[in-house]
Design a protein around this motif. Sequence first.
Motif, PDB file in Angstrom:
ATOM      1  N   PHE A   1       1.134  -1.165  -0.358  1.00 40.53           N
ATOM      2  CA  PHE A   1       0.018   0.374   0.020  1.00 40.53           C
ATOM      3  C   PHE A   1       1.031   1.202   0.282  1.00 40.53           C
ATOM      4  N   SER A   2       0.823   2.160  -0.416  1.00 37.41           N
ATOM      5  CA  SER A   2       0.996   3.613  -0.448  1.00 37.41           C
ATOM      6  C   SER A   2       0.982   4.043   0.917  1.00 37.41           C
ATOM      7  N   VAL A   3       0.609   3.733   1.093  1.00 38.26           N
ATOM      8  CA  VAL A   3       0.779   4.589   2.546  1.00 38.26           C
ATOM      9  C   VAL A   3       0.333   3.741   3.857  1.00 38.26           C
ATOM     10  N   ALA A   4       1.086   4.226   5.095  1.00 36.52           N
ATOM     11  CA  ALA A   4       0.789   3.065   6.405  1.00 36.52           C
ATOM     12  C   ALA A   4      -0.743   3.130   6.724  1.00 36.52           C
ATOM     13  N   GLU A   5      -1.262   4.467   6.916  1.00 39.28           N
ATOM     14  CA  GLU A   5      -2.525   4.276   7.309  1.00 39.28           C
ATOM     15  C   GLU A   5      -3.422   5.456   6.724  1.00 39.28           C
ATOM     16  N   GLN A   6      -4.596   4.437   5.895  1.00 34.62           N
ATOM     17  CA  GLN A   6      -5.310   5.255   5.684  1.00 34.62           C
ATOM     18  C   GLN A   6      -7.067   6.417   6.262  1.00 34.62           C
ATOM     19  N   LYS A   7      -7.066   7.398   6.065  1.00 38.57           N
ATOM     20  CA  LYS A   7      -8.414   8.147   6.694  1.00 38.57           C
ATOM     21  C   LYS A   7      -9.711   8.025   6.745  1.00 38.57           C
ATOM     22  N   LEU A   8     -10.354   8.089   6.564  1.00 32.99           N
ATOM     23  CA  LEU A   8     -11.634   8.498   5.917  1.00 32.99           C
ATOM     24  C   LEU A   8     -12.687   9.296   6.838  1.00 32.99           C
ATOM     25  N   SER A   9     -12.959  10.514   6.901  1.00 33.66           N
ATOM     26  CA  SER A   9     -14.010  10.547   7.511  1.00 33.66           C
ATOM     27  C   SER A   9     -15.647  10.487   6.876  1.00 33.66           C
ATOM     28  N   ILE A  10     -16.238  10.044   7.730  1.00 33.58           N
ATOM     29  CA  ILE A  10     -17.649   9.980   7.409  1.00 33.58           C
ATOM     30  C   ILE A  10     -18.489  10.196   8.687  1.00 33.58           C
ATOM     31  N   PRO A  11     -19.015  11.130   7.940  1.00 37.31           N
ATOM     32  CA  PRO A  11     -20.661  11.442   8.847  1.00 37.31           C
ATOM     33  C   PRO A  11     -21.486  10.633  10.020  1.00 37.31           C
ATOM     34  N   GLU A  12     -22.015  10.454  10.474  1.00 36.07           N
ATOM     35  CA  GLU A  12     -22.642   9.807  11.271  1.00 36.07           C
ATOM     36  C   GLU A  12     -24.183   9.439  10.447  1.00 36.07           C
ATOM     37  N   SER A  13     -24.720  10.906   9.591  1.00 33.14           N
ATOM     38  CA  SER A  13     -25.310  10.932   8.977  1.00 33.14           C
ATOM     39  C   SER A  13     -25.966  10.137   7.260  1.00 33.14           C
ATOM     40  N   ARG A  14     -24.574   9.221   7.410  1.00 30.50           N
ATOM     41  CA  ARG A  14     -24.375   8.648   5.703  1.00 30.50           C
ATOM     42  C   ARG A  14     -25.202   7.228   5.801  1.00 30.50           C
ATOM     43  N   LEU A  15     -26.417   7.399   5.164  1.00 31.72           N
ATOM     44  CA  LEU A  15     -26.958   6.268   4.898  1.00 31.72           C
ATOM     45  C   LEU A  15     -26.206   4.620   4.466  1.00 31.72           C
ATOM     46  N   LEU A  16     -27.549   3.889   5.298  1.00 32.73           N
ATOM     47  CA  LEU A  16     -26.696   2.784   5.029  1.00 32.73           C
ATOM     48  C   LEU A  16     -26.128   2.265   3.485  1.00 32.73           C
ATOM     49  N   ASP A  17     -25.560   1.420   2.753  1.00 31.59           N
ATOM     50  CA  ASP A  17     -24.517   0.624   2.114  1.00 31.59           C
ATOM     51  C   ASP A  17     -24.332   2.136   1.305  1.00 31.59           C
ATOM     52  N   SER A  18     -23.931   2.692   1.995  1.00 33.32           N
ATOM     53  CA  SER A  18     -23.367   4.144   1.787  1.00 33.32           C
ATOM     54  C   SER A  18     -21.800   3.778   0.714  1.00 33.32           C
ATOM     55  N   ARG A  19     -21.142   4.080  -0.044  1.00 30.09           N
ATOM     56  CA  ARG A  19     -19.907   3.100  -0.413  1.00 30.09           C
ATOM     57  C   ARG A  19     -18.562   4.324  -0.323  1.00 30.09           C
ATOM     58  N   PHE A  20     -18.041   3.491   0.689  1.00 29.37           N
ATOM     59  CA  PHE A  20     -16.334   5.120   0.754  1.00 29.37           C
ATOM     60  C   PHE A  20     -15.325   3.532  -0.264  1.00 29.37           C
ATOM     61  N   PRO A  21     -14.654   4.855  -1.396  1.00 28.22           N
ATOM     62  CA  PRO A  21     -13.468   3.519  -2.111  1.00 28.22           C
ATOM     63  C   PRO A  21     -12.176   3.707  -1.259  1.00 28.22           C
ATOM     64  N   LEU A  22     -10.972   2.761  -1.073  1.00 27.00           N
ATOM     65  CA  LEU A  22     -10.182   2.967  -0.510  1.00 27.00           C
ATOM     66  C   LEU A  22      -9.132   2.731  -1.507  1.00 27.00           C
ATOM     67  N   GLU A  23      -8.157   3.032  -0.879  1.00 24.31           N
ATOM     68  CA  GLU A  23      -7.289   2.346  -1.963  1.00 24.31           C
ATOM     69  C   GLU A  23      -6.121   1.349  -1.875  1.00 24.31           C
ATOM     70  N   GLY A  24      -6.258   1.196  -3.394  1.00 28.41           N
ATOM     71  CA  GLY A  24      -6.428  -1.247  -3.184  1.00 28.41           C
ATOM     72  C   GLY A  24      -4.475  -0.784  -3.080  1.00 28.41           C
ATOM     73  N   ALA A  25      -3.390  -1.135  -3.233  1.00 26.77           N
ATOM     74  CA  ALA A  25      -2.367  -2.076  -3.430  1.00 26.77           C
ATOM     75  C   ALA A  25      -2.163  -2.512  -4.320  1.00 26.77           C
ATOM     76  N   SER A  26      -0.703  -2.461  -4.589  1.00 24.76           N
ATOM     77  CA  SER A  26       0.287  -3.094  -6.051  1.00 24.76           C
ATOM     78  C   SER A  26       1.365  -3.723  -5.554  1.00 24.76           C
ATOM     79  N   ASP A  27       1.289  -4.839  -6.473  1.00 25.40           N
ATOM     80  CA  ASP A  27       1.760  -5.808  -6.815  1.00 25.40           C
ATOM     81  C   ASP A  27       2.628  -6.221  -7.570  1.00 25.40           C
TER      82      ASP A  27
END
Length: 840
Positions: A134-160
Amino acid sequence: MMFVYRPRRLRTRHLLLSLLLLASWETGSGQIHYSVPEEAKHGTFVGRIAQDLGLELAELVPRLFRVASKGRGDLLEVNLQNGILFVNSRIDREELCGRSAECSIHLEVVVERPLQVFHVEVEIKDINDNPPVFSVAEQKLSIPESRLLDSRFPLEGASDADVGENAMLTYRLSPNEFFILDIINKKDKGKFPVLVLRKLLDREENPQLPLLLTATDGGKPELTGSVSLLILILDANDNAPIFDRSIYEVKMYENAPNQTLVIWLNASDADEEINKELIYSFSSLVTPSIRRKFLMNERTGEIRVNDAIDFEDSNTYEIHVDVTDKGNPPMVGHCTVLVEILDENDNSPEVVVTSLSLPVLEDAQVGTVIALISVSDRDFGVNGKVTCSLTSHVPFKLVSTFKNYYSLVLDSALDRESVSDYKLVVTARDGGSPSLSATASLSVEVADVNDNAPTFAQPEYTVFVKENNPPGCHIFTVWARDVDAQENARVSYSLVERRVGERALSSYVSVHAESGKVYALQPLDHEELELLQFQVSARDAGVPPLGSNVTLQVFVLDQNDNAPALLPSWAGGGGGRESEVVVSRSVDAGHVVAKVRAVDADSGYNAWLSYELQPAAGAERSPFRVGLYTGEISTTRALDEADAPRQRLLVLVKDHGEPALAATATVLLSLADGGQVPKSSLRASSGAAVAETALVDVNVYLIVAICAVSSLLVLTLLLYTALRCSAPPSEGACGPGKRVLLCSSAVGSWSYSQQRRQRVCSGEGPPKADLMAFSPSLPPCPVPVVEAEEQSVGGDHSKKVGVTIILIFCFVKNILFHYFPPSPTCLGISSSSIDMSIIS
């Protein structure tokens, strides 16, 4: 049933694939294919390259067997003892080929004597030696509590860094109750993870949520990598901005100018007022290189080109875009823009000359390999397809050996003397529209071989040298031209040895080996040797040496180096330089009382003698005179008693050379009365009268004989000329011969003609080689001149005619001297002059 059928089908497909590979190898212009896994240890066996190329182990070293790899260093090496290709140093596939699906090392195997080139391709197989990262050791995501179910939050994938199955990643999320992991397949770009909300968040209950995302590759054994996820739960803004699509695909050509629009993004937010105002920005996942290439308008969502876009640097760009509203707290939407770069023909081909065999011998065989040439083009597809051509009208051609490899070979025979150096231009042109080209210049030097002999400008030279030359004087310089080069054109000269009489030619002349100067080693004597004919050989320093000969005719010109010599007996009696004659006082004027005879060993004008009577000191005018050219002493008047009884006459005999040489003779005349003349004197006088009468008869016969000989000579010359002109043309035939210049003196003219030395017999004196004739009819001239030009020697036919002339002349001469032996009063032939008074 399906379980049994599938393996059989796979085996059949594998068999067909093997047959296709074997067929392609047999038609691949001699290419050999090997494979070796990356990270193999030093000494790992790759293949028996010598055996596969059909080479004997014993000829690897003598034929200078070598392996070259363009830009690959010494990763692979060949053992020259057993012909095995082995791993020489660490091979890192990722370092060599990056993420390319195919990775191979191309080897050029060069064998010289004769030159052969083979192409070997070694495929580097990937092993699972790189874990997902992974390009970083830690990924931070800020998610409001008002987000509805099934909300999607993309993450940075790894590379090989690996490829194939070794780079196929799967993701796993640490157990929790709020999120699950979903995988989105990107087109040709693998997979990337997305967090999906399954339970509503409550910031007051869980303000932060730490998770662990683990990536596992498909290698054996499996390798894993992980990154920490820190979920920051925000309060407030209920609706996040959203794009109409999560992934946008854009295609554009490389080399697009700056400010070119790539895409215009448009996101929407269901909130109102300030929470609906959006700001576009690059995600933190976007690398600095992409930020330099593209520019984002945070207000409009436009992405434009900001730097040079080059297909050869990268053909795809993955841009992660965030859109954030101005709510409090702000909410963020995400999308990915995949930019595919299309190739343009913006790279010219490259031409590299990898090996040259120079210089080329001019006798090299057609098909000889002169150089090895490789071409390449960084473009893709048709834009990278290169064709190669050569300068026209040259004795060379290009032969394609493998893909973009060519051999420059000899197409026709060479001649260094015609062209010694060729300037070749190899042109490589790609298949783009418009096409681009590149050139490489080669200078092919043609080496000389000894195929030309030295040549002289003339086959024969005529040289005139005055006799009595100083020893070692330079008489002529020969020069031969050799159109070859260097040692093959270095000419040395030498004499073609032969005998000249009883002596060797080298005792007369020598030739300098380097300069060609001919020197006379000793003084030459015209009276001994009139013509010296010899050959000089010119040979070059080639192997084998070549040579040719030239003929030199050296004519020795006469100089006045011999004084007149008095003959031992005179008409008046006595011998030596002094003679006594008794003369009767009763003789009339014009009576010949004595005759001085002399000869000169020289030739031509130098042998023309004149006689002068030197006056005695204090004496009165003498009643005697001497003939200027006859030497006859005669009375100028009738003698009387007043004349002294004894007269001493001093006769000066002088030639016409420069300077003139002379001799003196003393004649003592005793005057006596008719009755007092001794009987011996009377007998001498009567004998003289008889001799004069006989002389008149002899003169008549001589005149008749000379006219007959002259007529016969003229007839023979006419026959000789007719035969020469009727003979096949040769150099000098029927051309101008020697010119003979006629000139007159005080009493007549003389002519000098000599082609070969002829011995003319006479009653007295040495044999002479020239003839002088006088005629009182021509006007005088101060200086006689003789000019001679070179006359070509005729063929065998002309030689036969010349020999015939000589035989006829000798035959007539023998007859004349047999029936008319020369009297003591005849001096003409032996002294090189005929007394014209006899004829008159």
